[in-house]
Design a protein around this motif. Structure first.
Motif, PDB file in Angstrom:
ATOM      1  N   THR A  78     -19.176 -11.017  15.611  1.00 37.27           N
ATOM      2  CA  THR A  78     -20.006  -9.523  15.592  1.00 37.27           C
ATOM      3  C   THR A  78     -19.761  -8.629  14.427  1.00 37.27           C
ATOM      4  O   THR A  78     -18.620  -8.902  13.939  1.00 37.27           O
ATOM      5  CB  THR A  78     -19.411  -9.016  16.960  1.00 37.27           C
ATOM      6  N   LEU A 107     -21.152  -8.714  11.516  1.00 32.26           N
ATOM      7  CA  LEU A 107     -20.900  -9.501  10.234  1.00 32.26           C
ATOM      8  C   LEU A 107     -22.146  -9.296   9.416  1.00 32.26           C
ATOM      9  O   LEU A 107     -22.139  -9.389   8.190  1.00 32.26           O
ATOM     10  CB  LEU A 107     -21.056 -10.945  10.485  1.00 32.26           C
ATOM     11  N   GLN A 146     -31.067 -20.136  12.673  1.00 29.98           N
ATOM     12  CA  GLN A 146     -30.434 -21.237  11.707  1.00 29.98           C
ATOM     13  C   GLN A 146     -30.957 -22.634  11.898  1.00 29.98           C
ATOM     14  O   GLN A 146     -30.554 -23.036  12.923  1.00 29.98           O
ATOM     15  CB  GLN A 146     -28.993 -21.209  11.431  1.00 29.98           C
ATOM     16  N   LEU A 202     -25.369 -10.136   9.568  1.00 28.86           N
ATOM     17  CA  LEU A 202     -26.142 -11.293   9.323  1.00 28.86           C
ATOM     18  C   LEU A 202     -27.558 -10.634   9.195  1.00 28.86           C
ATOM     19  O   LEU A 202     -27.880 -10.039  10.114  1.00 28.86           O
ATOM     20  CB  LEU A 202     -25.991 -12.359  10.255  1.00 28.86           C
ATOM     21  N   THR A 203     -28.543 -11.532   8.494  1.00 30.32           N
ATOM     22  CA  THR A 203     -29.693 -10.940   8.448  1.00 30.32           C
ATOM     23  C   THR A 203     -30.710 -12.022   9.455  1.00 30.32           C
ATOM     24  O   THR A 203     -31.635 -11.583  10.058  1.00 30.32           O
ATOM     25  CB  THR A 203     -30.524 -10.932   6.956  1.00 30.32           C
ATOM     26  N   LEU A 204     -29.932 -13.204   9.595  1.00 32.40           N
ATOM     27  CA  LEU A 204     -30.845 -14.197  10.650  1.00 32.40           C
ATOM     28  C   LEU A 204     -30.507 -13.706  12.199  1.00 32.40           C
ATOM     29  O   LEU A 204     -29.469 -13.288  12.466  1.00 32.40           O
ATOM     30  CB  LEU A 204     -30.399 -15.647  10.495  1.00 32.40           C
ATOM     31  N   GLU A 205     -31.553 -13.770  12.947  1.00 35.99           N
ATOM     32  CA  GLU A 205     -31.241 -13.676  14.398  1.00 35.99           C
ATOM     33  C   GLU A 205     -30.750 -14.893  14.869  1.00 35.99           C
ATOM     34  O   GLU A 205     -30.886 -16.128  14.688  1.00 35.99           O
ATOM     35  CB  GLU A 205     -32.645 -13.308  15.053  1.00 35.99           C
ATOM     36  N   ASN A 253     -29.769 -22.544  17.549  1.00 35.71           N
ATOM     37  CA  ASN A 253     -29.721 -23.109  16.062  1.00 35.71           C
ATOM     38  C   ASN A 253     -29.650 -24.630  15.933  1.00 35.71           C
ATOM     39  O   ASN A 253     -28.859 -25.087  16.688  1.00 35.71           O
ATOM     40  CB  ASN A 253     -28.420 -22.382  15.339  1.00 35.71           C
ATOM     41  N   PRO A 270     -25.880 -17.480  13.109  1.00 39.70           N
ATOM     42  CA  PRO A 270     -25.988 -16.425  14.003  1.00 39.70           C
ATOM     43  C   PRO A 270     -26.061 -16.760  15.499  1.00 39.70           C
ATOM     44  O   PRO A 270     -26.574 -17.592  15.923  1.00 39.70           O
ATOM     45  CB  PRO A 270     -27.433 -15.723  13.775  1.00 39.70           C
ATOM     46  N   GLN A 321     -14.155 -18.772  12.639  1.00 39.23           N
ATOM     47  CA  GLN A 321     -14.464 -19.755  11.675  1.00 39.23           C
ATOM     48  C   GLN A 321     -13.967 -21.003  12.293  1.00 39.23           C
ATOM     49  O   GLN A 321     -13.099 -21.155  12.784  1.00 39.23           O
ATOM     50  CB  GLN A 321     -13.635 -19.519  10.404  1.00 39.23           C
ATOM     51  N   PHE A 375     -19.260 -17.322  12.721  1.00 43.87           N
ATOM     52  CA  PHE A 375     -19.938 -16.317  13.561  1.00 43.87           C
ATOM     53  C   PHE A 375     -19.065 -15.386  13.925  1.00 43.87           C
ATOM     54  O   PHE A 375     -17.892 -15.412  13.918  1.00 43.87           O
ATOM     55  CB  PHE A 375     -20.652 -17.386  14.445  1.00 43.87           C
ATOM     56  N   PHE A 430     -22.706 -19.240   7.565  1.00 40.55           N
ATOM     57  CA  PHE A 430     -22.735 -18.247   8.779  1.00 40.55           C
ATOM     58  C   PHE A 430     -23.849 -18.966   9.663  1.00 40.55           C
ATOM     59  O   PHE A 430     -25.089 -19.183   9.145  1.00 40.55           O
ATOM     60  CB  PHE A 430     -23.028 -16.780   8.331  1.00 40.55           C
TER      61      PHE A 430
END
Length: 122
Positions: free
Chosen positions: A57, A59, A68, A61-64, A112, A11, A43, A55, A9
């Protein structure tokens, strides 16, 4: 039993912008599903890869977006990869020569960061 890494994933803050960027550098859009108002799943797969990125909306995810920076991809030719990225308008740093390979780094529109590695001759 095989353990296969097949999805990572990434972000992002703008799903459409990210999808357009990754398509511009050659990724294939495998899925783009708006499940409901809060959930969209995209995907995409780099050319020749068995591992895809995802990626969207909603989802959880803990990362901003932009955090990544741990994805490394092996390429056959670092110079050609750099040329392809720059031709697509991506911000890419030139080839870094190391004893363990030749490296190119680039960032998506959110920041990222990716590393491409051309393995040394064996």
């Amino acid at each position: 039993m095989d353990w296969k890494i097949e999805l990572i994933f990434v972000p992002v803050s703008d799903v459409d912008r990210a999808k357009a960027f990754y398509e511009s550098i050659g990724f294939h859009a495998d899925h783009d599903q708006q499940v409901d108002e809060a959930l969209r799943f995209v995907q995409m797969t780099p050319p020749g890869s068995a591992c895809s990125i995802a990626f969207g909306t909603g989802l959880g995810l803990t990362l901003e977006p932009g955090q990544q920076d741990t994805i490394q991809v092996v390429v056959a030719d670092a110079d050609a990869a750099l040329e392809q990225l720059r031709a697509a308008g991506a911000t890419a740093e030139g080839v870094d020569e190391q004893a363990w390979g030749r490296f190119v780094t680039f960032a998506d529109p959110d920041g990222n960061r990716w590393t491409l590695q051309q393995l040394p001759a064996r």
